[in-house]
Design an enzyme around this catalytic site. Structure first.
Site, PDB file in Angstrom:
ATOM      1  N   HIS A  17       0.983  -1.129  -0.227  1.00 62.61           N
ATOM      2  CA  HIS A  17      -0.065  -0.356  -0.586  1.00 62.61           C
ATOM      3  C   HIS A  17       0.987   1.442  -0.034  1.00 62.61           C
ATOM      4  O   HIS A  17       0.496   1.971  -0.809  1.00 62.61           O
ATOM      5  CB  HIS A  17      -0.942  -0.038   1.086  1.00 62.61           C
ATOM      6  CG  HIS A  17      -1.686  -1.078   1.839  1.00 62.61           C
ATOM      7  ND1 HIS A  17      -2.332  -1.508   2.165  1.00 62.61           N
ATOM      8  CD2 HIS A  17      -2.755  -1.457   0.271  1.00 62.61           C
ATOM      9  CE1 HIS A  17      -3.223  -2.457   2.236  1.00 62.61           C
ATOM     10  NE2 HIS A  17      -3.346  -2.489   1.169  1.00 62.61           N
ATOM     11  N   LYS A  41     -17.210  -8.116   7.451  1.00 62.63           N
ATOM     12  CA  LYS A  41     -15.328  -8.606   6.748  1.00 62.63           C
ATOM     13  C   LYS A  41     -14.813  -9.484   7.900  1.00 62.63           C
ATOM     14  O   LYS A  41     -13.683  -9.800   8.073  1.00 62.63           O
ATOM     15  CB  LYS A  41     -14.459  -7.900   6.308  1.00 62.63           C
ATOM     16  CG  LYS A  41     -15.331  -8.083   4.285  1.00 62.63           C
ATOM     17  CD  LYS A  41     -14.213  -7.417   3.151  1.00 62.63           C
ATOM     18  CE  LYS A  41     -13.868  -8.099   2.578  1.00 62.63           C
ATOM     19  NZ  LYS A  41     -12.982  -7.109   1.623  1.00 62.63           N
ATOM     20  N   ARG A  94      -0.809  -5.753  -8.539  1.00 55.32           N
ATOM     21  CA  ARG A  94      -0.160  -6.632  -8.401  1.00 55.32           C
ATOM     22  C   ARG A  94       0.394  -7.233  -9.300  1.00 55.32           C
ATOM     23  O   ARG A  94       1.670  -7.655 -10.239  1.00 55.32           O
ATOM     24  CB  ARG A  94      -0.590  -7.177  -6.666  1.00 55.32           C
ATOM     25  CG  ARG A  94      -0.279  -6.339  -5.776  1.00 55.32           C
ATOM     26  CD  ARG A  94      -0.978  -6.751  -4.127  1.00 55.32           C
ATOM     27  NE  ARG A  94      -1.864  -7.452  -4.927  1.00 55.32           N
ATOM     28  CZ  ARG A  94      -2.693  -7.308  -4.136  1.00 55.32           C
ATOM     29  NH1 ARG A  94      -2.497  -7.679  -2.624  1.00 55.32           N
ATOM     30  NH2 ARG A  94      -3.847  -8.333  -4.471  1.00 55.32           N
ATOM     31  N   SER A 132      -2.646  -8.280   2.653  1.00 59.56           N
ATOM     32  CA  SER A 132      -3.232  -8.288   3.651  1.00 59.56           C
ATOM     33  C   SER A 132      -3.552  -9.029   4.249  1.00 59.56           C
ATOM     34  O   SER A 132      -3.089  -9.917   5.492  1.00 59.56           O
ATOM     35  CB  SER A 132      -4.385  -7.218   3.678  1.00 59.56           C
ATOM     36  OG  SER A 132      -3.643  -5.334   3.745  1.00 59.56           O
TER      37      SER A 132
HETATM   38  O1  PNS Z   1      -8.215  -2.976  -0.434  1.00 61.52           O
HETATM   39  P1  PNS Z   1      -9.388  -4.144  -0.518  1.00 61.52           P
HETATM   40  O2  PNS Z   1      -9.822  -4.423   0.316  1.00 61.52           O
HETATM   41  O3  PNS Z   1      -9.002  -4.439  -2.010  1.00 61.52           O
HETATM   42  O4  PNS Z   1     -10.799  -2.691  -1.542  1.00 61.52           O
HETATM   43  C1  PNS Z   1     -11.654  -3.419  -1.823  1.00 61.52           C
HETATM   44  C2  PNS Z   1     -13.036  -1.910  -2.021  1.00 61.52           C
HETATM   45  C3  PNS Z   1     -12.866  -1.517  -0.299  1.00 61.52           C
HETATM   46  C4  PNS Z   1     -12.483  -0.834  -2.718  1.00 61.52           C
HETATM   47  C5  PNS Z   1     -13.838  -2.004  -2.488  1.00 61.52           C
HETATM   48  O5  PNS Z   1     -14.074  -3.939  -1.969  1.00 61.52           O
HETATM   49  C6  PNS Z   1     -14.538  -0.926  -2.413  1.00 61.52           C
HETATM   50  O6  PNS Z   1     -14.807  -0.316  -2.842  1.00 61.52           O
HETATM   51  N1  PNS Z   1     -15.829  -1.194  -1.300  1.00 61.52           N
HETATM   52  C7  PNS Z   1     -16.788  -0.501  -1.378  1.00 61.52           C
HETATM   53  C8  PNS Z   1     -18.645  -0.658  -1.679  1.00 61.52           C
HETATM   54  C9  PNS Z   1     -18.779  -0.652  -2.918  1.00 61.52           C
HETATM   55  O7  PNS Z   1     -18.358   0.801  -3.427  1.00 61.52           O
HETATM   56  N2  PNS Z   1     -18.511  -1.394  -4.062  1.00 61.52           N
HETATM   57  C10 PNS Z   1     -19.137  -1.257  -5.394  1.00 61.52           C
HETATM   58  C11 PNS Z   1     -17.590  -1.331  -6.284  1.00 61.52           C
HETATM   59  S1  PNS Z   1     -17.521  -1.268  -7.693  1.00 61.52           S
END
Ligand code: PNS
Length: 163
Positions: A17, A41, A94, A132
């Protein structure tokens, strides 16, 4: 003012990150590191703990030009980005395996907020396998994670598991 959000779970913050944050610095005037509130989660760290860990490390990344802010959000990333007046969503890639999921999210976010672009940055090779979730699993099972998370994060992980 070029403002971006860098959304994620950050449970916990990894050096991967931080690599993406470092690469974003020259591109924006302000980056909001947006920690998703995702109790469903079953995260290792609360949102407040995750934000505090990020805040602790950010001064090291201050380049005097780009302001770095930590905030948390619930609900849609696109809504949060719009509310905060961001023009971009930063995400790190990545490996090819990330691409399909990230593409779907980027396209959905673009449909929700057509004026906000997702900007993909390629993580450094040495972090290409770092996530993570993998780190938590390795750490919980007694493996070493040094060099993959900041020392302060490793200390918090140890505290959390009573090590
Ligand atoms: O670090 P991560 O867990 O890969 O991040 C994922 C994240 C937080 C970017 C994604 O889960 C997200 O945007 N969640 C918020 C809900 C949302 O907007 N969902 C639709 C995404 S198209």
């Amino acid at each position: 003012m070029r403002r971006a959000i860098f959304p994620g779970s950050f449970d916990p913050l990894t050096n991967g990150h931080l690599d993406i944050i470092k690469r974003s610095l020259p591109l924006f005037d302000e980056i909001i590191i947006a920690v998703l509130n995702n109790p469903e989660k079953n995260p290792m760290f609360s949102v407040a703990e995750r934000c505090a860990m990020i805040e602790e490390i950010l001064p090291e990344f201050n380049n005097g030009k780009c302001e770095l802010i930590v905030d948390s959000f619930s609900g849609l990333t696109a809504d949060f980005a719009k509310r905060r007046g961001a023009s971009a969503i930063v995400r790190g890639i990545r490996a090819v395996s990330d691409y399909e999921y990230e593409l779907r999210m980027a396209l959905m976010n673009r449909r929700l907020e057509p004026t906000i672009e997702t900007v993909f940055l390629m993580a450094a090779e040495e972090y290409s396998y770092v996530s993570s979730n993998l780190l938590k699993q390795v750490f919980t099972l007694g493996g070493r994670v040094e060099g993959l998370v900041p020392q302060s994060v490793e200390d918090k992980m140890k505290e959390k598991l009573g090590k």
